[in-house]
Scaffold this motif. Structure first.
Motif, PDB file in Angstrom:
ATOM      1  N   GLU A  48       0.861  -1.191   0.000  1.00 37.73           N
ATOM      2  CA  GLU A  48       0.000   0.000   0.000  1.00 37.73           C
ATOM      3  C   GLU A  48       0.896   1.240   0.000  1.00 37.73           C
ATOM      4  N   LEU A  49       1.524   1.490  -1.148  1.00 34.28           N
ATOM      5  CA  LEU A  49       2.603   2.475  -1.194  1.00 34.28           C
ATOM      6  C   LEU A  49       2.095   3.907  -1.074  1.00 34.28           C
ATOM      7  N   ASP A  50       0.916   4.195  -1.581  1.00 38.07           N
ATOM      8  CA  ASP A  50       0.372   5.553  -1.424  1.00 38.07           C
ATOM      9  C   ASP A  50       0.195   5.890   0.051  1.00 38.07           C
ATOM     10  N   GLU A  51      -0.350   4.949   0.811  1.00 37.28           N
ATOM     11  CA  GLU A  51      -0.539   5.174   2.243  1.00 37.28           C
ATOM     12  C   GLU A  51       0.803   5.313   2.955  1.00 37.28           C
ATOM     13  N   ALA A  52       1.767   4.483   2.577  1.00 35.90           N
ATOM     14  CA  ALA A  52       3.092   4.577   3.190  1.00 35.90           C
ATOM     15  C   ALA A  52       3.713   5.946   2.913  1.00 35.90           C
ATOM     16  N   GLU A  53       3.628   6.391   1.673  1.00 33.29           N
ATOM     17  CA  GLU A  53       4.214   7.685   1.325  1.00 33.29           C
ATOM     18  C   GLU A  53       3.553   8.817   2.106  1.00 33.29           C
TER      19      GLU A  53
END
Length: 395
Positions: A48-53
Motif C-alpha cells: 500500500e505504497l500511497d498510504e506509506a508515502e
C-alpha cells in the motif's frame, strides 16, 4: 519486531491499540515518530505504497524540530527523521521515481557517515539501498562495489548471520547475475542461503525472495524445472505472509510469467501477467519497474499467441516508460526492446525489427559487455538476419 517477522496482522492490532494515546503526544515526541513510521512500514510491506508515502510525508512535514530537548534527545530525533527520509526513498524507488529516490539516498548516506561513520546500521542500510538503485539503473560496476563494501563491513563488525551482511550478499548475488556472471553468483548463493535460513528461517519473506532471485538465474541458464521448484513455494509463502499486492509477491509472479514464456506456455504466462498487472498498477503505480516488467511479459505472451496488434503498442508504451525511468541501458529495458523487435517481426515489419535488434546489440555490448549471454544471443540473431549496417559515425 512483528513487522520484521512478517506477522503483519498482529502488528496492525498493536499499532491500532496505542494509536489514540500516541496521537495525543504529537509531533514533538519520538514515540509519535516511531508509531507513524511503524504504520508506514506496515503499509509498505503490504504494497500500500500511497498510504506509506503519505505517512512518511506527514512525519517530515509536521515534525517539531524546534522543541526543547536535551542534545542526546535531539540527536535521536534527528536520526528518526533521517530514517524516515530513507524509508520514503525506498517507496519512491518502488514507484519508479528514481531521481527523487537517489537524491534522498545520497543525502542520507552523507548524513550518516558524517554523524556516525561506517560502523553504524543506518549507514549500511542506506548504502545497500543506494547500491540496489544503481543496479536497477544499469550502473553495475558501482552497484557491485557498494554491495561488496557493505558485505565486508557488516561481516567483520556484526557477524556473518546478521541481516545486513545477508542483505548485502543478496544484492551482490543479484548484480553478478545481472552481468551474466552466473558462476560467481552461484558461489555467493551457496554461502548465502544456508545463512539466511539459519538467521530468518526458510519461510521468512526475505528467504523466499532469495529463492526468487535464484530462480531468475536458473531461467537464464535454462534450468527451468529447478526454477519452478523454487518459484511456486516462494510465491505461496509471500502471498500468505505479505499479501497478493506486495511488491515482493508481484515480482515473484512476474518471474513465474517469464518462466512460462521461456517454456513455450504463453497462455499461462498471459493469465498470470494480466492478473498481476492489475494488482501492480493499483498498489505500486504505473511507473514501477515491477509494473512495467509485468506489462512487458504480458505483451510478449500476446505476441506468442498471435495478438501482435495488441502487443506492439503495449511494448512501445512500456519501453518508453522504462527509458524515462532508468534510461536505455539496463538489461531489463533492452529485453523489452528485443520483445518489441520480435513483435514487429511477427507483424511482418522485418526492417523495423532489425533496427531495434541492432540498436539493442550496441547498447548490450556497451553496458553488459560482449561476453554476456544476452549479448551473444542477440549477436547470433542479428548475424542470422544478415548483420547490422555499419555505424555511420565511424565512417
Amino acid at each position: 519486531l512483528l513487522i520484521e517477522r512478517a506477522e503483519l496482522d498482529q502488528a496492525q492490532t498493536m499499532l491500532d491499540e496505542v494509536g489514540p494515546t500516541v496521537e495525543e503526544l504529537g509531533p514533538k515526541s519520538l514515540v509519535w515518530i516511531h508509531w507513524l513510521r511503524g504504520r508506514a512500514y506496515l503499509h509498505h510491506q503490504r504494497g500500500e505504497l500511497d498510504e506509506a508515502e503519505r505517512s512518511f510525508h506527514r512525519i517530515l512535514e509536521t515534525a517539531d524540530r524546534e522543541a526543547d530537548r536535551s542534545p542526546s534527545d535531539q540527536e535521536l530525533y534527528d536520526g528518526q527523521l533521517q530514517a524516515t527520509r530513507l524509508e520514503l526513498a525506498i517507496v519512491l524507488e518502488q514507484t519508479g521515481r528514481f531521481d527523487e529516490a537517489e537524491a534522498l539516498f545520497r543525502e542520507s548516506l552523507e548524513w550518516n557517515l558524517e554523524h556516525h561513520g561506517e560502523r553504524f546500521e543506518n549507514t549500511l542500510i542506506v548504502r545497500y539501498n543506494l547500491a540496489g538503485l544503481e543496479a536497477q539503473m544499469g550502473r553495475y560496476d558501482e552497484a557491485e562495489r557498494l554491495f561488496r563494501d557493505n558485505a565486508e563491513i557488516a561481516r567483520d563488525w556484526l557477524g556473518p548471520e546478521h541481516r545486513l551482511h545477508l542483505l548485502s550478499l543478496s544484492g551482490l548475488m543479484e548484480v553478478l547475475g545481472d552481468q551474466g556472471r552466473y558462476d560467481e553468483a552461484q558461489a555467493v548463493e551457496e554461502t548465502l542461503l544456508p545463512l539466511a535460513d539459519a538467521s530468518w528461517g526458510a519461510d521468512h519473506p526475505r528467504s523466499r525472495i532469495l529463492r526468487v532471485d535464484a530462480a531468475v538465474r536458473r531461467i537464464h541458464t535454462g534450468r527451468y524445472a529447478e526454477a519452478e521448484a523454487l518459484l511456486l513455494p516462494a510465491i505461496a509463502g509471500l502471498e500468505e505472509r505479505l499479501g497478493p499486492s506486495a511488491s515482493a509477491t508481484l515480482h515473484a509472479r512476474m518471474v513465474l510469467a517469464e518462466l512460462y514464456l521461456e517454456t513455450d506456455q504463453p497462455g499461462r504466462a498471459a493469465e498470470i501477467a494480466a492478473d498481476s498487472l492489475e494488482r501492480a498498477r493499483s498498489s505500486l503505480g504505473p511507473d514501477s519497474l515491477v509494473t512495467l516488467g509485468t506489462q512487458a511479459r504480458l505483451a510478449r505472451a500476446w505476441t506468442a499467441l498471435g495478438r501482435t496488434d495488441d502487443s506492439r503498442p503495449l511494448l512501445e508504451r512500456t519501453l518508453e516508460a522504462e527509458r524515462a525511468t532508468v534510461g536505455a541501458a539496463p538489461a531489463e529495458v533492452l529485453r523489452t526492446q528485443l520483445a518489441l523487435a520480435d513483435a514487429e517481426a511477427a507483424a511482418g515489419h522485418d526492417t523495423v525489427a532489425r533496427q531495434l535488434r541492432c540498436d539493442a546489440l550496441g547498447r548490450l555490448e556497451e553496458s553488459l559487455g560482449a561476453a554476456h549471454p544476452l549479448t551473444r544471443s542477440v549477436r547470433e540473431q542479428t548475424a542470422a538476419d544478415g548483420g547490422c549496417p555499419p555505424d555511420p559515425s565511424t565512417g
